[in-house]
Scaffold this motif. Sequence first.
Motif, PDB file in Angstrom:
ATOM      1  N   MET A  10     -20.799  -5.682 -17.194  1.00  0.00           N
ATOM      2  CA  MET A  10     -21.611  -6.623 -16.681  1.00  0.00           C
ATOM      3  C   MET A  10     -23.055  -6.071 -17.218  1.00  0.00           C
ATOM      4  O   MET A  10     -24.059  -6.733 -17.462  1.00  0.00           O
ATOM      5  N   ARG A  65     -24.846  -9.787 -18.338  1.00  0.00           N
ATOM      6  CA  ARG A  65     -24.576 -10.887 -17.067  1.00  0.00           C
ATOM      7  C   ARG A  65     -23.901 -12.001 -17.746  1.00  0.00           C
ATOM      8  O   ARG A  65     -22.718 -12.330 -17.356  1.00  0.00           O
ATOM      9  N   GLU A 102     -18.198  -6.635 -12.021  1.00  0.00           N
ATOM     10  CA  GLU A 102     -19.198  -7.605 -11.630  1.00  0.00           C
ATOM     11  C   GLU A 102     -19.415  -7.568 -10.294  1.00  0.00           C
ATOM     12  O   GLU A 102     -18.996  -6.654  -9.521  1.00  0.00           O
TER      13      GLU A 102
END
Length: 447
Positions: free
Chosen positions: A70, A103, A125
């Motif tokens: 992420m 993200r 994540e």
Amino acid sequence: MKRKVLALALTAAMAASLTACGGGGTAETTKAAETTKAAETTAAPAETKAAEGEADAPAGDGGSLVYWSMWEATEPQGQAIQAAVDKFTADTGVAVDLQFKGRTGIREGLQPALDAGTNIDMFDEDIDRVNTVWGNYLMDLEELAKGADYEANANAGLMAACREVGGGTLKSIPYQPNVFAFFYNQAIFDEAGVTAVPTTWAELDAACAKIKDAGYTPITCDDAYITCMFGYHMSRLVGEPKTEEIVKGGLWDDASVKATADAYADFAAKGYFSETIASNVWPAGQNQELAMGTAAMYLNGSWLPNEVKDMAGDDFKWGCFSYPAVDGGTDGPEAANYGAQVLAINKDSKNAENAFKLICYITQGEFDKQLSEMSIGIPADSRNTEWPALISCVKPVMDSMTTRYPWAAGAEANADMTPIIKENFLKLCGGSIDAQGFVDALKVAGK
């Protein structure tokens, strides 16, 4: 108004290594980079980095792994993970195709890729997103963790949280823990004569009055976090499961909704909120008010001090306390959204044992310590007891947690209502609608 200057400098020098499960040694120190929200970047595979001199990967046939992350390659977290991956490859001969997706990239791209059968062995994540949104893609890690004696040095509370959100089974491993609480400027508290952190709503009221009298804004917030205020107060009153039930079911006539609105309308009428709270767009509250020394408190996550360290200055002294209890409420300061980012293994991975070994490198020993220092975050390995100075105030709060809330304490359990709650709670705190007006707006939107 007083303003603090210059960012806190943390040394990146590493202490002696702790033994990681399946690995060891001391990595070269990597200089911390500033957190960035730049566009997603994709890191070159570890084998190409070796050719560039960035890793000393042996030419052995240890296999390979594909890891989607992420983070951005330029973020401290990305740099620390890259260092762990490089050491893992050097030690094991297992090449790692580490892809930094950012993200947006991982949230939008991972599930379609997994559905298409893309070879992805592991990914990371947030604990809730991984275990709920992507729960069907996760491998059961109980046997791998047991075989590595992983939990001997893991944070027991976070491991329990992973099992809780995994439906009773360990399907992810936590790293970079976090907790959601009120963060405050200790200098303002001292000047205003606030000598103890508030543990009840009445004590918070009294503290806000002193801070306002001293010439400061007691509380700021913005559009990114305002729903958390609503959720936390509701959950203090009736518990998070009930709050979630109300939000999902549109039960806006429940007395707790009006009671929450009344409490915030009262604070708004007393002038406790930022004058711009209704129009603040993230990161206005944290950057322009809290970090600049004009506002005293902000309900946010333990990542906040790192995000504003350059603006706040090296003499900004942070304080932290859990959302206070309310009269007649169900929950107290022992309850909050605490968790971590987590690492998970694709249930279809053909190289799960090596994937778990890499997870051990990242989350234990020297690289957990390095990640903590570089990102100014909470360590996950229980042996890494020294927290970065900037967030040392968070430790008593984190240690006191016994009840875990999901994000926003249930306030965002109904995606269709989240923007409605956000819009009208901002108005409530800004004073443009009263408590009944807030309740009525939710009822109208929910029809």
